[in-house]
Scaffold this motif. Structure first.
Motif, PDB file in Angstrom:
ATOM      1  N   HIS A 212       0.833  -1.201   0.000  1.00  0.00           N
ATOM      2  CA  HIS A 212       0.000   0.000   0.000  1.00  0.00           C
ATOM      3  C   HIS A 212       0.870   1.254   0.000  1.00  0.00           C
ATOM      4  CE1 HIS A 212      -3.789  -2.130   0.767  1.00  0.00           C
ATOM      5  NE2 HIS A 212      -3.020  -2.962   1.449  1.00  0.00           N
ATOM      6  N   ALA A 254      -2.470  -9.016  -0.154  1.00  0.00           N
ATOM      7  CA  ALA A 254      -2.530  -7.715   0.516  1.00  0.00           C
ATOM      8  C   ALA A 254      -3.813  -6.963   0.188  1.00  0.00           C
ATOM      9  CB  ALA A 254      -1.318  -6.886   0.132  1.00  0.00           C
ATOM     10  N   PHE A 255      -4.844  -7.678  -0.240  1.00  0.00           N
ATOM     11  CA  PHE A 255      -6.143  -7.065  -0.567  1.00  0.00           C
ATOM     12  C   PHE A 255      -6.026  -6.010  -1.641  1.00  0.00           C
ATOM     13  CE2 PHE A 255      -6.327  -8.207   3.906  1.00  0.00           C
ATOM     14  CZ  PHE A 255      -7.412  -9.050   3.908  1.00  0.00           C
ATOM     15  N   GLU A 259     -11.645  -7.343  -2.706  1.00  0.00           N
ATOM     16  CA  GLU A 259     -11.802  -7.798  -1.338  1.00  0.00           C
ATOM     17  C   GLU A 259     -11.496  -9.276  -1.180  1.00  0.00           C
ATOM     18  OE1 GLU A 259     -15.258  -6.738   1.064  1.00  0.00           O
ATOM     19  OE2 GLU A 259     -15.414  -5.015  -0.272  1.00  0.00           O
ATOM     20  N   LEU A 261      -9.528 -12.732  -1.012  1.00  0.00           N
ATOM     21  CA  LEU A 261      -8.220 -13.017  -0.465  1.00  0.00           C
ATOM     22  C   LEU A 261      -7.795 -14.398  -0.937  1.00  0.00           C
ATOM     23  CD1 LEU A 261      -6.130 -11.964   1.635  1.00  0.00           C
ATOM     24  CD2 LEU A 261      -7.343 -13.319   3.296  1.00  0.00           C
TER      25      LEU A 261
ATOM     26  N   ASN B 216      -8.130  -3.065   6.222  1.00  0.00           N
ATOM     27  CA  ASN B 216      -8.315  -4.065   5.166  1.00  0.00           C
ATOM     28  C   ASN B 216      -8.603  -5.434   5.758  1.00  0.00           C
ATOM     29  OD1 ASN B 216      -7.829  -2.592   2.671  1.00  0.00           O
ATOM     30  ND2 ASN B 216      -5.825  -2.216   3.570  1.00  0.00           N
ATOM     31  N   VAL B 217      -7.885  -5.740   6.843  1.00  0.00           N
ATOM     32  CA  VAL B 217      -8.087  -7.008   7.530  1.00  0.00           C
ATOM     33  C   VAL B 217      -9.486  -7.058   8.140  1.00  0.00           C
ATOM     34  CG1 VAL B 217      -7.360  -8.350   9.520  1.00  0.00           C
ATOM     35  CG2 VAL B 217      -5.642  -7.389   7.999  1.00  0.00           C
ATOM     36  N   ARG B 219     -12.083  -5.410   7.288  1.00  0.00           N
ATOM     37  CA  ARG B 219     -13.098  -5.475   6.244  1.00  0.00           C
ATOM     38  C   ARG B 219     -13.283  -6.896   5.741  1.00  0.00           C
ATOM     39  NH1 ARG B 219     -12.853  -1.385   1.283  1.00  0.00           N
ATOM     40  NH2 ARG B 219     -15.044  -1.395   0.849  1.00  0.00           N
ATOM     41  N   PHE B 220     -12.181  -7.616   5.677  1.00  0.00           N
ATOM     42  CA  PHE B 220     -12.235  -8.983   5.169  1.00  0.00           C
ATOM     43  C   PHE B 220     -12.944  -9.915   6.144  1.00  0.00           C
ATOM     44  CE2 PHE B 220     -10.208 -13.210   5.103  1.00  0.00           C
ATOM     45  CZ  PHE B 220     -10.620 -13.614   3.856  1.00  0.00           C
TER      46      PHE B 220
END
Lengths: 314, 311
Positions: A212, A254-255, A259, A261, B216-217, B219-220
């Motif tokens: 990021h 790392a997304f 969304e 994974l 991000n985590v 959200r997942f």
């Protein structure tokens, strides 16, 4: 700066192990190069060998580091001392341990001016305060008299940045400078680095594991896996089209591909059990017979893009 | 859906002495009237920066630390009214996974000892069959038989975290608290462990509290999200609501940083009686300086800010 075919080994109880192998990278003037990889992949070793700061158990097997026409690995230590700090400087990961806890911020900031430029105390103090102001401290005079423990992590990192730019280096190496910080102070530090690089026309080698950050910071990206740079691309192209399966996996982990994974299978092997052939093949989804036998050489895709993978080229 | 956990107005204050010898001490409000609930088979994600009280909350909810004030109802039982002796059998149903798998596993014990300890402790199977049970559990977290007799130092960070997860789920808990369980891991390993959490949650019908600083985590993994700042909840609600329509300035800032990677913050200053976010807020008004906003809104989305709603 140009690193050519750099290989470094470390001595262990079982003999010499290769830590990095055939690392090639070039940083142009004013360019930000991000070296990305997971822990233990050799990012930090690469940075430290540029400054010749490797520990005694490491040795450079072959390769050269060309900086403004000179090979840094060949010049005498005395000359290297003049280059460190003045022409190339470094910001380390741990702002907690990189500052001396019993010396005031001011003492540590002005030291560079006294030691390297031989300035008088008063002048050095003025320069130091100016510098603290430049890195964003609102009342630099007060900070000058404080001790490291009175500052937050982000503030300490700013002091370290101030010290590292104090002699106007041409190249600044940042080794995960924000990993131990909060999101908010993280971006503050990154924005500071970005503006300093622009204003002072420095080049930067930025070492990180965080894609990021890379997306917002760099011009060029090198992806490192088990001591090899497996892919190099210009930033924009990289995020549009990563070539190496490892790069693709990293982005998904790392997304950065929506969304969803999709993790990379397996884990990074340790240096004692490095696989034969392509170092990534046990974890790769596209593995072929060739990958297990031979190690791929860099294959140029276009100007500024190359990748070490048999999927491309012939 | 039934409630597994319901926490009401939990507060915890730490005293901080200037030095070892000083008599006067300052107080730090680690948790300030925090209320939350976790439904059956639901993951609550808690996000905030370090020092926001996330970990204190986790520790207080599991009574690893005693809160100063408040109520904790776990499956209808008021935990704070129980004596330690009455509490002990209940601990089987709530387990925790810590951030650092290097310090949370005893380096002198083998994996088999680490994972079998809680099983034997609660008499879940007898000694003869415990090895088989441990193998099964290790398999379900993605570790094969060869790991049974290993020591923690023989494993990588990701593998250790799998052992920590195995230890937590071996008593078949109904609530699992995960305190930053992936932040010390590499990116590719992080993704594996996150998928593992999702898998065991589905398989075992777990309820989870998942703490992370990484949006991000969160959200997942989560269904509901809670944003904390300096010991207070500033915003909470359904995940989709929070991510598509963030209301609190702090949540928006976090989203700007971690999703979009930009933003600016102003200096931090504390003011007694003001909104917790007063020092940093870009839109602060007169009212924010003298009064702290309460959480306001519906079940789906609540925010503590004077800018919003019918204040």
């Amino acid at each position: 700066m140009e690193i050519r075919k750099l290989s470094v080994e470390v001595m262990t109880e079982t003999g010499f192990l290769e830590v990095i192998k055939d690392v090639d990278l070039t940083i142009d003037e004013g360019e930000i190069y991000s070296l990305v990889g997971e822990s233990g992949c050799g990012k930090t070793v690469t940075a430290l060998s540029v400054l010749r700061l490797l520990g005694p158990s490491f040795r450079v097997k072959n390769g050269s580091v060309l900086f403004r026409g000179r090979d840094l690995l060949a010049i005498p230590e005395k000359e290297m001392e003049k280059i460190r700090g003045r022409e190339i400087s470094m910001v380390f990961q741990e702002p907690m341990t990189s500052l001396n806890p019993v010396l005031k911020i001011g003492e540590q900031t002005k030291e560079m001016f006294v030691v390297h430029l031989g300035l008088k105390k008063k002048e050095a103090k003025e320069r130091a305060i100016e510098l603290l102001k430049e890195v964003g401290f609102e009342n630099p005079e007060k900070r000058y008299h404080q001790y490291p423990h009175q500052l937050s992590g982000g503030q300490r990192q700013r002091v370290l940045i101030a010290i590292s730019i104090s002699l106007n280096p041409k190249l600044i190496i940042c080794d995960e400078p924000t990993t131990s910080l909060d999101v908010a102070s993280e971006w503050e530090i990154l924005n500071l680095l970005l503006s300093l690089v622009r204003e002072r026309k420095m080049s930067m080698l930025f070492i990180t594991h965080d894609l990021h950050i890379v997306e917002n910071l760099s011009h060029k990206i090198g992806i490192m896996y088990l001591g090899r740079i497996v892919e190099e691309q210009k930033k924009d192209n990289f995020f549009k089209k990563p070539y190496h399966p490892y790069s693709q996996g990293l982005l998904r982990s790392a997304f950065m591909r929506g969304e969803k994974l999709i993790p990379i299978k397996g884990s990074v092997p340790d240096l004692k059990n490095v696989p034969k052939g392509c170092k990534f093949h046990p974890r790769c989804d596209y593995v072929m017979d060739l990958c297990m036998r031979e190690e791929p050489k860099p294959i140029r895709i276009d100007d500024g893009t190359w990748v070490r993978c048999f999927l491309y080229g012939n | 859906m039934g409630e597994v956990l319901s926490v009401r107005e939990l507060s915890k204050t730490y005293e901080l002495k200037k030095s070892v010898f000083s008599i006067r001490s300052s107080k730090i409000r680690a948790l300030d009237k925090v209320s939350l609930k976790v439904n059956e088979h639901e993951t609550l994600g808690i996000v905030g920066e370090s020092g926001s009280g996330k970990s204190t909350l986790a520790r207080c909810v599991l009574l690893l630390e005693r809160p100063d004030l408040g109520e904790i109802h776990f499956c209808g039982v008021d935990l704070l009214k129980l004596k330690e002796k009455e509490l002990k059998p209940l601990r089987r149903w709530m387990q925790i996974v810590f951030q650092d798998p290097y310090s949370s596993l005893n380096p002198r014990k083998r994996v088999i000892d680490i994972v079998s300890e809680p099983i034997l402790n609660f008499n879940l199977v007898d000694k003869g069959t415990v090895r088989e049970k441990v193998k099964d559990i290790l398999l379900s977290v993605g570790l094969d038989e060869s790991f049974v007799d290993k020591y923690p130092h023989e494993m990588s960070g990701g593998q250790r975290q799998r052992v920590a997860i195995a230890r937590a789920i071996c008593t078949e808990p109904s609530l699992l608290v995960a305190d930053e369980p992936v932040s010390s891991l590499d990116v590719s390993i992080q993704a594996q462990i996150l998928s593992l959490f999702l898998k065991i949650k589905e398989e075992r019908k777990l309820s989870m509290i998942f703490i992370s600083h990484d949006l991000n985590v969160i959200r997942f993994i989560s269904e509901r999200v809670m944003v904390m700042f300096k010991g207070k909840i500033v915003e909470e609600g359904e995940k989709e609501e929070i991510f598509s329509n963030p209301l609190h300035p702090y949540t928006r800032l976090l989203l700007d940083y971690s999703i979009r990677g930009r933003g600016r913050i102003r200096g931090d200053e504390d003011k007694e009686g003001a909104c917790v976010y007063y020092g940093r807020c870009e839109w602060r008004g007169k009212r924010c300086a003298n009064e702290a906003p309460l959480l306001y809104g519906t079940e789906n989305h609540r925010v503590a800010c004077f800018l919003e709603g019918t204040y």
